[in-house]
Design an enzyme around this catalytic site. Structure first.
Site, PDB file in Angstrom:
ATOM      1  CG  ASP A  48      39.938  40.543  28.596  1.00 27.38           C
ATOM      2  OD1 ASP A  48      40.868  40.035  27.956  1.00 27.38           O
ATOM      3  OD2 ASP A  48      39.248  39.902  29.413  1.00 27.38           O
ATOM      4  CD  GLU A 108      34.842  39.107  35.015  1.00 22.43           C
ATOM      5  OE1 GLU A 108      33.816  39.788  34.774  1.00 22.43           O
ATOM      6  OE2 GLU A 108      35.002  37.936  34.652  1.00 22.43           O
ATOM      7  CG  ASP A 120      38.396  35.519  34.537  1.00 18.56           C
ATOM      8  OD1 ASP A 120      38.174  36.730  34.362  1.00 18.56           O
ATOM      9  OD2 ASP A 120      38.324  34.679  33.620  1.00 18.56           O
TER      10      ASP A 120
END
Length: 508
Positions: free
Chosen positions: A406, A353, A306
């Protein structure tokens, strides 16, 4: 920019995103028990290869998986009471008090009930009254404690002290904050039973996860995990390794994480995680980060990193700042770290990400190590033909998502588009009924050249915004969504299997 080499761990394939807490079941929170095994069967029927989850660490009070008490530990709330009963470690009479109504929303009280259950299980194991194999299990537990002592001892002590002193370690007595040796030894002696319980919870978690992974492998399913970039300030890691973070003499952050102002927020995002002391981490040859990566790979076959851009440069915000606008960019030694990690592991089984403000240096770092990035279809329809999220601009070494945890669900996202945006989507994807918007997005991802295509289960089922997992930057009911029993039926699985075979993503 070098041309990425073909990914060694991402053949053309597809999968579904579903956090384990979102599985259905009778114990308030999805867990590693029967529903997880049934989901693997569902993935197999649908000809999928990957099950992507969110981080599996011990979550804090809000249930969010990106702010955990440990970067190494597993989440005891995911332990299955049914598997414990099946293994003779829990009486059937212990199960009813643990049950709660299946409401489609996570029960935040489930974790406390499961700890009480684990305490009874450990007592039975100590007494030797469980099964004929109890001695083998005790031996297995002792081996687990020895093999994981480097992180497990500090984590269990941290949690045990928190049981008695409160969960915020900065509120503890000064000698425990500073880890005074006499105070630490006193705590180990006084809290020995609580320490053992937290160690036992980790043993059971990883035992059940190993069984689930073995079953997944037997069905041709692989797990895709998640590694948050930053650590919660209220974690065993910051308490036990203060030298690895930017802290003052009182062990409080001097600078914190976030992202700068952008189109979405004029003040940026102030996350508040302590930042890494990269010079010290590098001096130690990245040993803590390497241990963390290995811990993540004990939970999954490959792992998503992430906020990857922070390995190139991170946004450093003064700890007393009220908004992220006060921050500035600081370079990070990501290249040296990835080289060291590659030598240690022999390969880099990660996707990254790479969303948000991505600069050429971040792209170069990603591409030099041949790491697949992410492409989100919901970001594609801005009206520009060179939008990198449009499928015709993809490259093979990437992961195509309809949306992530998200994002809004694809059905919810489509319902909020204005008419010109809907028209642009229809022109690109072809005509489809409004109630089939999510499947249109799935078809776009699956037919793209991306090596891997992923859709959240909410999109598979065409669910609206009420099924959204997280709305960043809000205090809405996040991380609580769950499936109902039987909500994924055979018809939708067969439809996905047909699409997967037609687009040559079938694991068969």
């Amino acid at each position: 920019m070098p041309t990425p080499a073909p990914s060694q761990f991402l053949p053309r394939s597809s999968g579904l995103l579903l956090h384990i807490t979102s599985l259905p079941g009778s114990f308030g929170i999805g867990d590693l028990g029967p529903a997880a095994f049934e989901f693997i069967d569902a993935l197999s029927r649908a000809k999928q290869t990957w099950w992507q989850t969110l981080p599996l660490g011990p979550h804090q009070a809000d249930g969010g998986p990106y702010g955990c008490y440990s970067a190494m530990a597993g989440n005891p709330a995911l332990i299955s009471p049914e598997l414990l009963a099946r293994d003779g470690l829990l009486d059937a009479s212990d199960l009813p008090p643990l049950r709660s109504e299946s409401t489609g929303v996570l029960d935040v009280g489930a974790a406390a009930r499961k700890y009480a259950m684990l305490s009874r299980t450990l007592e039975k194991l100590r007494a030797g009254h469980s099964t004929p194999a109890s001695q083998d299990l005790r031996d297995e537990f002792e081996s687990f404690r020895a093999e994981n002592a480097e992180w497990l001892e500090d984590y269990a002590l941290f949690m045990a002290i928190g049981d008695h002193r409160g969960r915020r370690w900065h509120d503890w007595p000064g000698e425990l904050i500073e880890r005074d040796s006499t105070a630490m030894n006193d705590a180990r002696r006084e809290l020995a039973a609580h320490i053992e319980l937290h160690q036992f919870a980790q043993f059971i978690f990883f035992r059940q996860l190993a069984a689930l992974r073995a079953y997944a492998g037997s069905r041709g399913i692989k797990l895709l995990g998640d590694l948050p970039m930053f650590i919660s300030p209220n974690s065993a890691d910051v308490w036990s390794h203060p030298e690895l973070f930017l802290l003052d003499k009182k062990r409080r952050p001097t600078a914190v994480s976030g992202v700068p102002p952008d189109y979405f927020s004029e003040t940026g995002q102030l996350w508040g995680n302590p930042l890494y002391n990269w010079p010290e981490i590098r001096r130690r040859n990245f040993d803590w980060w390497i241990a963390r990566a290995k811990a993540a790979l004990k939970q999954a076959d490959i792992v998503r990193i992430d906020h990857f851009r922070a390995l190139s440069a991170y946004w450093k915000i003064p700890a007393r700042a009220t908004t992220a606008a006060a921050g500035h960019w600081v370079k990070a030694p990501g290249r040296a770290f990835l080289k060291t990690l590659n030598r240690e592991l022999g390969h880099l089984p990660f996707i990254v990400e790479d969303l948000g403000l991505i600069t050429p240096d971040v792209e170069k770092l990603r591409d030099d190590f041949h790491l697949p990035g992410m492409r989100i279809l919901q970001f594609a329809f801005s009206g520009s033909s060179d939008n990198p999220f449009l499928p015709h601009n993809y490259r093979r070494n990437c992961v195509a998502y309809t949306g992530t945890h998200d994002n809004d669900t694809s059905a919810g996202w489509f319902a909020k588009l204005d008419e010109p945006q809907k028209r642009a989507l229809h022109q690109y994807a072809g005509q489809f009924p409004d109630n089939d918007a999510a499947w249109s997005m799935i078809r776009l991802a699956w037919t793209s050249v991306a090596n891997l295509a992923i859709a959240p289960v909410q999109d598979l089922l065409g669910l609206n915004s009420e099924a959204r997992m997280n709305t960043p930057g809000t205090d809405k009911i996040n991380w609580k969504w769950r499936l109902f029993p039987g909500q994924i039926d055979e018809q939708v699985l067969d439809r996905l299997a047909e699409l997967t075979e037609a687009t040559f993503r079938s694991r068969h």
